[in-house]
Motif scaffolding. Sequence first.
Motif, PDB file in Angstrom:
ATOM      1  N   LEU A   2       6.018  -0.421  -2.587  1.00 13.75           N
ATOM      2  CA  LEU A   2       7.402   0.090  -2.614  1.00 13.75           C
ATOM      3  C   LEU A   2       7.532   1.403  -3.391  1.00 13.75           C
ATOM      4  O   LEU A   2       8.569   1.663  -4.008  1.00 13.75           O
ATOM      5  CB  LEU A   2       8.342  -0.981  -3.201  1.00 13.75           C
ATOM      6  CG  LEU A   2       8.321  -2.348  -2.517  1.00 13.75           C
ATOM      7  CD1 LEU A   2       9.078  -3.391  -3.348  1.00 13.75           C
ATOM      8  CD2 LEU A   2       8.900  -2.290  -1.107  1.00 13.75           C
ATOM      9  N   LEU A  38      10.893   8.538  -7.745  1.00 16.90           N
ATOM     10  CA  LEU A  38      10.537   7.707  -6.584  1.00 16.90           C
ATOM     11  C   LEU A  38      10.373   8.621  -5.375  1.00 16.90           C
ATOM     12  O   LEU A  38      11.231   9.474  -5.111  1.00 16.90           O
ATOM     13  CB  LEU A  38      11.639   6.673  -6.294  1.00 16.90           C
ATOM     14  CG  LEU A  38      11.289   5.635  -5.221  1.00 16.90           C
ATOM     15  CD1 LEU A  38      10.244   4.638  -5.741  1.00 16.90           C
ATOM     16  CD2 LEU A  38      12.514   4.876  -4.743  1.00 16.90           C
ATOM     17  N   ALA A  39       9.271   8.416  -4.636  1.00 18.57           N
ATOM     18  CA  ALA A  39       9.088   9.194  -3.400  1.00 18.57           C
ATOM     19  C   ALA A  39      10.097   8.728  -2.353  1.00 18.57           C
ATOM     20  O   ALA A  39      10.406   7.535  -2.262  1.00 18.57           O
ATOM     21  CB  ALA A  39       7.664   9.001  -2.875  1.00 18.57           C
ATOM     22  N   TYR A  88      12.043  -4.369   1.873  1.00 19.86           N
ATOM     23  CA  TYR A  88      12.430  -3.018   2.325  1.00 19.86           C
ATOM     24  C   TYR A  88      13.508  -3.041   3.408  1.00 19.86           C
ATOM     25  O   TYR A  88      13.892  -2.003   3.926  1.00 19.86           O
ATOM     26  CB  TYR A  88      11.213  -2.175   2.739  1.00 19.86           C
ATOM     27  CG  TYR A  88      10.284  -2.739   3.782  1.00 19.86           C
ATOM     28  CD1 TYR A  88       9.170  -3.459   3.424  1.00 19.86           C
ATOM     29  CD2 TYR A  88      10.513  -2.520   5.134  1.00 19.86           C
ATOM     30  CE1 TYR A  88       8.292  -3.950   4.369  1.00 19.86           C
ATOM     31  CE2 TYR A  88       9.640  -3.004   6.091  1.00 19.86           C
ATOM     32  CZ  TYR A  88       8.535  -3.718   5.695  1.00 19.86           C
ATOM     33  OH  TYR A  88       7.663  -4.204   6.641  1.00 19.86           O
ATOM     34  N   PRO A 105       5.573   0.355  13.494  1.00 21.84           N
ATOM     35  CA  PRO A 105       6.873  -0.310  13.413  1.00 21.84           C
ATOM     36  C   PRO A 105       7.739   0.094  14.604  1.00 21.84           C
ATOM     37  O   PRO A 105       7.301   0.873  15.458  1.00 21.84           O
ATOM     38  CB  PRO A 105       7.455   0.236  12.097  1.00 21.84           C
ATOM     39  CG  PRO A 105       6.805   1.572  11.905  1.00 21.84           C
ATOM     40  CD  PRO A 105       5.446   1.475  12.555  1.00 21.84           C
ATOM     41  N   ALA A 137       3.478   2.495   1.801  1.00 20.77           N
ATOM     42  CA  ALA A 137       4.200   1.930   0.648  1.00 20.77           C
ATOM     43  C   ALA A 137       4.947   0.647   1.022  1.00 20.77           C
ATOM     44  O   ALA A 137       5.186  -0.203   0.170  1.00 20.77           O
ATOM     45  CB  ALA A 137       5.163   2.961   0.073  1.00 20.77           C
ATOM     46  N   ASN A 138       5.340   0.508   2.296  1.00 22.04           N
ATOM     47  CA  ASN A 138       5.980  -0.745   2.726  1.00 22.04           C
ATOM     48  C   ASN A 138       5.012  -1.643   3.486  1.00 22.04           C
ATOM     49  O   ASN A 138       5.393  -2.730   3.929  1.00 22.04           O
ATOM     50  CB  ASN A 138       7.213  -0.453   3.595  1.00 22.04           C
ATOM     51  CG  ASN A 138       8.411  -0.040   2.756  1.00 22.04           C
ATOM     52  OD1 ASN A 138       8.421  -0.243   1.547  1.00 22.04           O
ATOM     53  ND2 ASN A 138       9.424   0.536   3.386  1.00 22.04           N
ATOM     54  N   GLY A 165       3.275   5.515  -7.937  1.00 22.18           N
ATOM     55  CA  GLY A 165       3.093   6.967  -7.978  1.00 22.18           C
ATOM     56  C   GLY A 165       3.381   7.547  -6.605  1.00 22.18           C
ATOM     57  O   GLY A 165       3.956   6.868  -5.741  1.00 22.18           O
TER      58      GLY A 165
HETATM   59  C1  LIG Z   1      14.806   1.185  14.055  1.00 23.53           C
HETATM   60  C2  LIG Z   1      13.868   0.696  12.996  1.00 23.53           C
HETATM   61  C3  LIG Z   1      12.862  -0.176  13.348  1.00 23.53           C
HETATM   62  C4  LIG Z   1      11.970  -0.651  12.356  1.00 23.53           C
HETATM   63  N1  LIG Z   1      10.991  -1.501  12.746  1.00 23.53           N
HETATM   64  C5  LIG Z   1      10.120  -1.969  11.810  1.00 23.53           C
HETATM   65  C6  LIG Z   1       9.058  -2.831  12.169  1.00 23.53           C
HETATM   66  O1  LIG Z   1       8.894  -3.196  13.332  1.00 23.53           O
HETATM   67  N2  LIG Z   1       8.191  -3.230  11.194  1.00 23.53           N
HETATM   68  C7  LIG Z   1       8.324  -2.824   9.899  1.00 23.53           C
HETATM   69  O2  LIG Z   1       7.512  -3.232   9.063  1.00 23.53           O
HETATM   70  N3  LIG Z   1       9.324  -1.999   9.521  1.00 23.53           N
HETATM   71  C8  LIG Z   1      10.220  -1.566  10.449  1.00 23.53           C
HETATM   72  N4  LIG Z   1      11.229  -0.715  10.079  1.00 23.53           N
HETATM   73  C9  LIG Z   1      11.304  -0.277   8.682  1.00 23.53           C
HETATM   74  C10 LIG Z   1      10.516   1.025   8.453  1.00 23.53           C
HETATM   75  O3  LIG Z   1       9.411   1.090   9.293  1.00 23.53           O
HETATM   76  C11 LIG Z   1       9.999   1.037   7.022  1.00 23.53           C
HETATM   77  O4  LIG Z   1      11.042   0.866   6.116  1.00 23.53           O
HETATM   78  C12 LIG Z   1       9.207   2.327   6.698  1.00 23.53           C
HETATM   79  O5  LIG Z   1       8.363   2.070   5.627  1.00 23.53           O
HETATM   80  C13 LIG Z   1      10.127   3.496   6.370  1.00 23.53           C
HETATM   81  O6  LIG Z   1       9.338   4.643   6.113  1.00 23.53           O
HETATM   82  P1  LIG Z   1       9.977   6.004   5.627  1.00 23.53           P
HETATM   83  O7  LIG Z   1       8.940   7.054   5.800  1.00 23.53           O
HETATM   84  O8  LIG Z   1      11.292   6.236   6.265  1.00 23.53           O
HETATM   85  O9  LIG Z   1      10.115   5.761   4.067  1.00 23.53           O
HETATM   86  P2  LIG Z   1      11.380   5.466   3.150  1.00 23.53           P
HETATM   87  O10 LIG Z   1      12.220   4.451   3.806  1.00 23.53           O
HETATM   88  O11 LIG Z   1      12.014   6.730   2.753  1.00 23.53           O
HETATM   89  O12 LIG Z   1      10.645   4.841   1.910  1.00 23.53           O
HETATM   90  C14 LIG Z   1       9.999   3.597   2.014  1.00 23.53           C
HETATM   91  C15 LIG Z   1       9.241   3.271   0.732  1.00 23.53           C
HETATM   92  O13 LIG Z   1       8.089   4.078   0.715  1.00 23.53           O
HETATM   93  C16 LIG Z   1       8.008   4.794  -0.504  1.00 23.53           C
HETATM   94  N5  LIG Z   1       7.350   6.045  -0.173  1.00 23.53           N
HETATM   95  C17 LIG Z   1       7.653   6.911   0.799  1.00 23.53           C
HETATM   96  N6  LIG Z   1       6.773   7.924   0.813  1.00 23.53           N
HETATM   97  C18 LIG Z   1       5.899   7.687  -0.196  1.00 23.53           C
HETATM   98  C19 LIG Z   1       4.788   8.378  -0.722  1.00 23.53           C
HETATM   99  N7  LIG Z   1       4.338   9.514  -0.180  1.00 23.53           N
HETATM  100  N8  LIG Z   1       4.147   7.862  -1.800  1.00 23.53           N
HETATM  101  C20 LIG Z   1       4.548   6.691  -2.348  1.00 23.53           C
HETATM  102  N9  LIG Z   1       5.599   5.999  -1.890  1.00 23.53           N
HETATM  103  C21 LIG Z   1       6.264   6.482  -0.827  1.00 23.53           C
HETATM  104  C22 LIG Z   1       9.443   4.928  -0.964  1.00 23.53           C
HETATM  105  O14 LIG Z   1       9.521   5.102  -2.363  1.00 23.53           O
HETATM  106  C23 LIG Z   1      10.015   3.586  -0.537  1.00 23.53           C
HETATM  107  O15 LIG Z   1       9.735   2.602  -1.491  1.00 23.53           O
HETATM  108  C24 LIG Z   1      12.122  -0.220  11.021  1.00 23.53           C
HETATM  109  C25 LIG Z   1      13.154   0.661  10.671  1.00 23.53           C
HETATM  110  C26 LIG Z   1      14.029   1.117  11.644  1.00 23.53           C
HETATM  111  C27 LIG Z   1      15.120   2.057  11.228  1.00 23.53           C
END
Ligand SMILES: Cc1cc2nc3c(=O)[nH]c(=O)nc-3n(C[C@H](O)[C@H](O)[C@H](O)COP(=O)(O)OP(=O)(O)OC[C@H]3O[C@@H](n4cnc5c(N)ncnc54)[C@H](O)[C@@H]3O)c2cc1C
Length: 440
Positions: free
Chosen positions: A164, A39-40, A398, A103, A115-116, A168
């Motif tokens: 999610l 999982l990425a 998520y 976000p 992914a989200n 891949g």
């Molecule tokens: C303070 C705060 C505010 C937020 N506000 C919002 C908001 O307003 N709206 C909203 O929608 N969300 C919000 N979020 C949630 C956040 O934006 C999402 O969870 C975001 O997708 C996290 O991205 P990340 O890069 O940290 O990925 P991770 O949390 O590490 O991973 C998220 C998902 O993406 C997958 N993934 C990551 N990279 C890849 C890749 N290269 N290829 C395939 N899959 C991949 C992972 O497997 C996982 O399923 C917030 C979070 C916080 C902490």
Amino acid sequence: MTKSYNSFGMIDRHQRAAISVEQARDIFVRQSFEPGGFLAFGNGKSYGDSCHNDAGTLVDMRGSEQLIEFDVKTGRLTAQAGMMLSTIIEIGAKHSYFLPVTPGTRFVTLGGAIANDVHGKNHHRRGTFGCHVERFELLRSDGSILVCSPEVNAQCFKATIGGLGLTGIILAATIRLMKVGSLDVVERIHPFKNLEEYFSLAVQTDIENEYAVAWVDQLASGANVGRGILISGSHADNGNFAVSKKVGKLNIPFDLPVSALNYPSLKLFNAAYYNLKGRQQRSHHSGYQSFFYPLDQVLNWNRLYGRSGLFQHQSVLPDEAARSVIPMMLEATREAGQSSFLTVLKRFGDITSPGILSFPQAGYTLTVDFPNRSARTLNLLAELDRMTIANGGRVNPYKDQRMEAEVFKAGFPRWEELEKERDPAFSSNFWRRTALAGAM
Ligand SMILES: Cc1cc2nc3c(=O)[nH]c(=O)nc-3n(C[C@H](O)[C@H](O)[C@H](O)COP(=O)(O)OP(=O)(O)OC[C@H]3O[C@@H](n4cnc5c(N)ncnc54)[C@H](O)[C@@H]3O)c2cc1C
């Protein structure tokens, strides 16, 4: 690579390891898999276990952050998937562009945002992040790299947006940025006395503004129940494109033993915020960081919730149901004696997301978060799930660490379409706990 890979809610904390994208590619080419799958991992800003795969191997995307191409005429940007949204803002700002959807934190990777299929305060105008993705390259466990777009490998494109991480590894993606008059926002403040008043304002506010979101004082009692502040705005013309690289001046340096966010402190904080924000000028210029990312100003603010971590619950309900059910959900949290630090209401528009499993649907979304107080909190969250599902809504995967499989499947009846497109060597704690529950 051995370091911490917690998610933002910090509920299930332990030491996790990860490999690099290059190592993953090498394993896929050699076809020498360990059991448990891959999982990425983006930047761990998901709240729960959808970014964890404790049975298998995480692939850390953060070293993979090169800009590949930026067309300043069209705003088309291609980058490796580990690039942070904060970097994309910097690149775009030099040519008067901003993210079309962002976000509430800018410390999210491009791959994680896809992914989200994240949403922002302008869902009513721009839909989700995935609406602005033109194509991406996806590394599959057979070692192949699939190019996906609405025209090419279209089903895999739809499954990966909001998928999610299960189809891949997104290696690189092309998105379209949005031309803006400045990064600054002309912010408008509208205090409301109760939720009925909020619902009467929300549609018109969305029509008039690029962005809108409401903060609700969840702990107000008596005549003040349901009061809050509707914050809206649009980019200012001829404004500022300066990007500050400074991160929050405040830092919570260690985990507090117990949550500092208890009932009395939150009640005071909420009342003070309502009064201070409510007294701000009704319309004023706001810098992009304070408008979009107020929580990024305090580093590690999740530590305020104490060592047991926090649960966030985000639900979305269809328009009519929302007007009666959201007040009941907030009443249920009050009756349960649980204090939500951040209680946010937002209207989603009717722009269809490209993703099969994207969270937004037309209606209203309520976000609440609570310090983890074990069964007490879990019971309340399960009740909020029931109210959501019984009224045609869904609960955000998520943000989740604990929803029942039935709740997930009722909210996302198309989950089997994603399961068909899932790379068989990819999995997550969340997917095993919900979609695959009982199948293993
Ligand atoms: C303070 C705060 C505010 C937020 N506000 C919002 C908001 O307003 N709206 C909203 O929608 N969300 C919000 N979020 C949630 C956040 O934006 C999402 O969870 C975001 O997708 C996290 O991205 P990340 O890069 O940290 O990925 P991770 O949390 O590490 O991973 C998220 C998902 O993406 C997958 N993934 C990551 N990279 C890849 C890749 N290269 N290829 C395939 N899959 C991949 C992972 O497997 C996982 O399923 C917030 C979070 C916080 C902490």
